[in-house]
Design an enzyme around this catalytic site. Structure first.
Site, PDB file in Angstrom:
ATOM      1  N   ASN A 197      13.338  11.371  16.785  1.00  0.00           N
ATOM      2  CA  ASN A 197      12.292  12.411  16.741  1.00  0.00           C
ATOM      3  C   ASN A 197      12.606  13.483  15.696  1.00  0.00           C
ATOM      4  O   ASN A 197      11.974  14.540  15.688  1.00  0.00           O
ATOM      5  CB  ASN A 197      12.119  13.048  18.119  1.00  0.00           C
ATOM      6  CG  ASN A 197      13.389  13.766  18.594  1.00  0.00           C
ATOM      7  OD1 ASN A 197      14.384  13.810  17.879  1.00  0.00           O
ATOM      8  ND2 ASN A 197      13.342  14.323  19.786  1.00  0.00           N
ATOM      9  N   HIS A 252      15.532  15.105  15.362  1.00  0.00           N
ATOM     10  CA  HIS A 252      16.492  16.152  15.736  1.00  0.00           C
ATOM     11  C   HIS A 252      17.808  16.000  14.975  1.00  0.00           C
ATOM     12  O   HIS A 252      18.174  14.908  14.545  1.00  0.00           O
ATOM     13  CB  HIS A 252      16.695  16.224  17.258  1.00  0.00           C
ATOM     14  CG  HIS A 252      17.519  15.136  17.868  1.00  0.00           C
ATOM     15  ND1 HIS A 252      17.274  14.630  19.125  1.00  0.00           N
ATOM     16  CD2 HIS A 252      18.607  14.444  17.424  1.00  0.00           C
ATOM     17  CE1 HIS A 252      18.165  13.709  19.410  1.00  0.00           C
ATOM     18  NE2 HIS A 252      18.980  13.561  18.398  1.00  0.00           N
ATOM     19  N   ASP A 282      27.766  19.333  19.053  1.00  0.00           N
ATOM     20  CA  ASP A 282      27.170  19.579  20.363  1.00  0.00           C
ATOM     21  C   ASP A 282      28.021  19.006  21.496  1.00  0.00           C
ATOM     22  O   ASP A 282      28.931  18.206  21.266  1.00  0.00           O
ATOM     23  CB  ASP A 282      25.737  19.011  20.428  1.00  0.00           C
ATOM     24  CG  ASP A 282      25.611  17.628  19.787  1.00  0.00           C
ATOM     25  OD1 ASP A 282      26.639  16.976  19.571  1.00  0.00           O
ATOM     26  OD2 ASP A 282      24.477  17.210  19.508  1.00  0.00           O
ATOM     27  N   GLU A 296      16.060  20.017  18.974  1.00  0.00           N
ATOM     28  CA  GLU A 296      14.897  19.163  19.171  1.00  0.00           C
ATOM     29  C   GLU A 296      13.692  19.736  18.418  1.00  0.00           C
ATOM     30  O   GLU A 296      13.710  20.903  18.018  1.00  0.00           O
ATOM     31  CB  GLU A 296      14.575  19.090  20.672  1.00  0.00           C
ATOM     32  CG  GLU A 296      15.704  18.544  21.531  1.00  0.00           C
ATOM     33  CD  GLU A 296      15.845  17.028  21.428  1.00  0.00           C
ATOM     34  OE1 GLU A 296      15.347  16.442  20.444  1.00  0.00           O
ATOM     35  OE2 GLU A 296      16.474  16.436  22.325  1.00  0.00           O
TER      36      GLU A 296
HETATM   37  C1  F6R Z   1      25.167  13.928  18.401  1.00  0.00           C
HETATM   38  C2  F6R Z   1      24.082  14.383  17.540  1.00  0.00           C
HETATM   39  C3  F6R Z   1      22.747  13.738  17.612  1.00  0.00           C
HETATM   40  C4  F6R Z   1      22.781  12.313  17.052  1.00  0.00           C
HETATM   41  C5  F6R Z   1      21.393  11.681  17.074  1.00  0.00           C
HETATM   42  C6  F6R Z   1      21.421  10.259  16.583  1.00  0.00           C
HETATM   43  O1  F6R Z   1      26.324  14.715  18.193  1.00  0.00           O
HETATM   44  O2  F6R Z   1      24.271  15.269  16.805  1.00  0.00           O
HETATM   45  O3  F6R Z   1      21.827  14.507  16.889  1.00  0.00           O
HETATM   46  O4  F6R Z   1      23.266  12.354  15.749  1.00  0.00           O
HETATM   47  O5  F6R Z   1      20.876  11.702  18.361  1.00  0.00           O
HETATM   48  O6  F6R Z   1      22.157   9.484  17.482  1.00  0.00           O
HETATM   49  P1  F6R Z   1      22.505   7.963  17.179  1.00  0.00           P
HETATM   50  O7  F6R Z   1      23.508   7.978  16.080  1.00  0.00           O
HETATM   51  O8  F6R Z   1      23.102   7.469  18.484  1.00  0.00           O
HETATM   52  O9  F6R Z   1      21.242   7.295  16.818  1.00  0.00           O
END
Ligand code: F6R
Length: 266
Positions: free
Chosen positions: A137, A139, A67, A144
Site C-alpha cells: 500500500n 507504506h 519499527d 501507513e
Molecule cells: C519493516 C518495514 C515495512 C516493510 C514492508 C515490506 O521494518 O519497514 O515497511 O519494509 O512492509 O515488507 P516485506 O519486505 O515483507 O514485503
C-alpha cells in the site's frame, strides 16, 4: 531518485550488500538504518557472508531499526528485535548495545520513548544509510497511507491491509499486534542516504506510485521523491508497471560509470 532495475530479487540483495559494504569500508563507524520484513532477509544473508569471509566488520557500526511492534517482548519470536537477532545481529560482530529499535511498552509514555529514540539517532550523528522495504500500500516503516510526510517517531495504528499482509507470519490464533512504534517519514528523510528495495509483482503498483505518482500522504514512499540521495532497487516484476524503464536503464549506465570511478558515496 535513482531507480535501478535488476533481473532478480537475488541481484537486488547482492547490489544492496555492495552499497552497504562500500559505506562501511569508507566509514567503519557508520550508522545504519535497518528494516525487517521478507525483502531485506536476502540482503542480511549477503552481509553475513561478507562478514564470515572476513570482508566486512560491524564492530564499530551502530544500527537503528525503522519499527517495532507496540508492547512486544524482545524474546517474542514475532518481535522485530528477535527477527534482527535471528537474521543478522547474532551472526556478525555488531555490539548488541549499539543496536536500537523504537520500543514502547504498556505503562511507558510513547511520546517520551519516541523522543528518546530520535535523540539517540542524533547522538549517533544521524543515519548514514537507511534500508527500506515497501508495503503493497506504499507504506515505509509503519507509516501507513495518510501518515504525515513531516512525521517523527511515534506509535501508529496499523491498517487492516498491513495486518492482513503480515498475518502470514503469525500462527492461527496467535496474538498479532495492531499497533507499532515507527520512525516518522521526516525521520527517514533525515538519513543521508536511502536505499529502498522492492521485489515481486505485488509491489508493482506501489512502486509506480512511489516513483511517478504525485507526492502524497496516500503513498508515504512517494516522500522519497524529496530526498537528495535515494536509490530504489527493483527486480523486473516490481518494475513491471513503470513506463519509462529504458530511461532508467540508460541513466543507470551513466551512474555506474560515475560510481566505478568515484564510489557510491563520494
Ligand atoms: C519493516 C518495514 C515495512 C516493510 C514492508 C515490506 O521494518 O519497514 O515497511 O519494509 O512492509 O515488507 P516485506 O519486505 O515483507 O514485503
Amino acid at each position: 531518485m535513482q531507480v535501478i532495475i535488476l533481473n532478480s530479487a537475488s541481484q537486488v540483495a547482492v547490489h544492496a550488500a555492495l552499497r552497504v559494504k562500500s559505506l562501511i569500508d569508507e566509514k567503519p563507524d557508520s550508522v545504519l538504518g535497518l528494516a525487517t520484513g521478507s525483502t531485506p532477509i536476502a540482503l542480511y544473508k549477503q552481509l553475513v557472508n561478507l562478514y564470515r569471509k572476513g570482508e566486512l566488520s560491524f564492530a564499530q557500526v551502530k544500527s537503528f531499526n525503522l519499527d517495532e511492534y507496540f508492547d512486544i517482548a524482545p524474546d517474542n519470536p514475532q518481535s522485530y528485535r528477535y527477527f534482527m537477532t535471528k537474521n543478522l545481529f547474532k551472526h556478525i560482530d555488531i555490539d548488541h548495545n549499539n543496536t536500537y529499535l523504537p520500543t514502547c511498552f504498556i505503562g511507558q509514555n510513547p511520546r517520551v520513548e519516541a523522543a528518546a529514540f530520535e535523540k539517540n539517532i542524533q547522538l549517533a550523528g544521524g543515519v548514514d544509510l537507511q534500508i527500506l522495504g515497501l508495503g503493497a500500500n506504499g507504506h515505509i516503516g509503519f507509516n501507513e497511507p495518510t501518515s504525515s510526510l513531516g512525521s517523527r517517531t511515534r506509535v501508529k495504528s496499523l491498517t487492516p491491509q498491513t495486518i492482513k499482509d503480515n498475518s502470514r507470519l503469525f500462527e492461527q490464533g496467535e496474538y498479532q499486534p495492531d499497533m507499532a512504534m515507527t520512525m516518522g517519514i521526516a525521520t527517514i528523510l533525515d538519513s543521508r542516504n536511502l536505499l529502498l528495495m522492492a521485489t515481486g509483482l505485488n509491489k508493482a503498483k506501489a512502486v509506480k506510485q512511489m516513483i511517478t505518482g504525485p507526492l502524497s500522504a496516500m503513498c508515504p514512499a512517494s516522500a522519497l521523491q524529496m530526498h537528495r540521495d535515494a536509490v530504489v532497487l527493483l527486480d523486473r516484476e516490481a518494475a513491471s508497471e513503470l513506463d519509462n524503464t529504458e530511461y532508467f536503464s540508460w541513466v543507470n549506465e551513466q551512474n555506474t560509470r560515475l560510481n566505478n570511478e568515484f564510489g557510491f558515496y563520494s
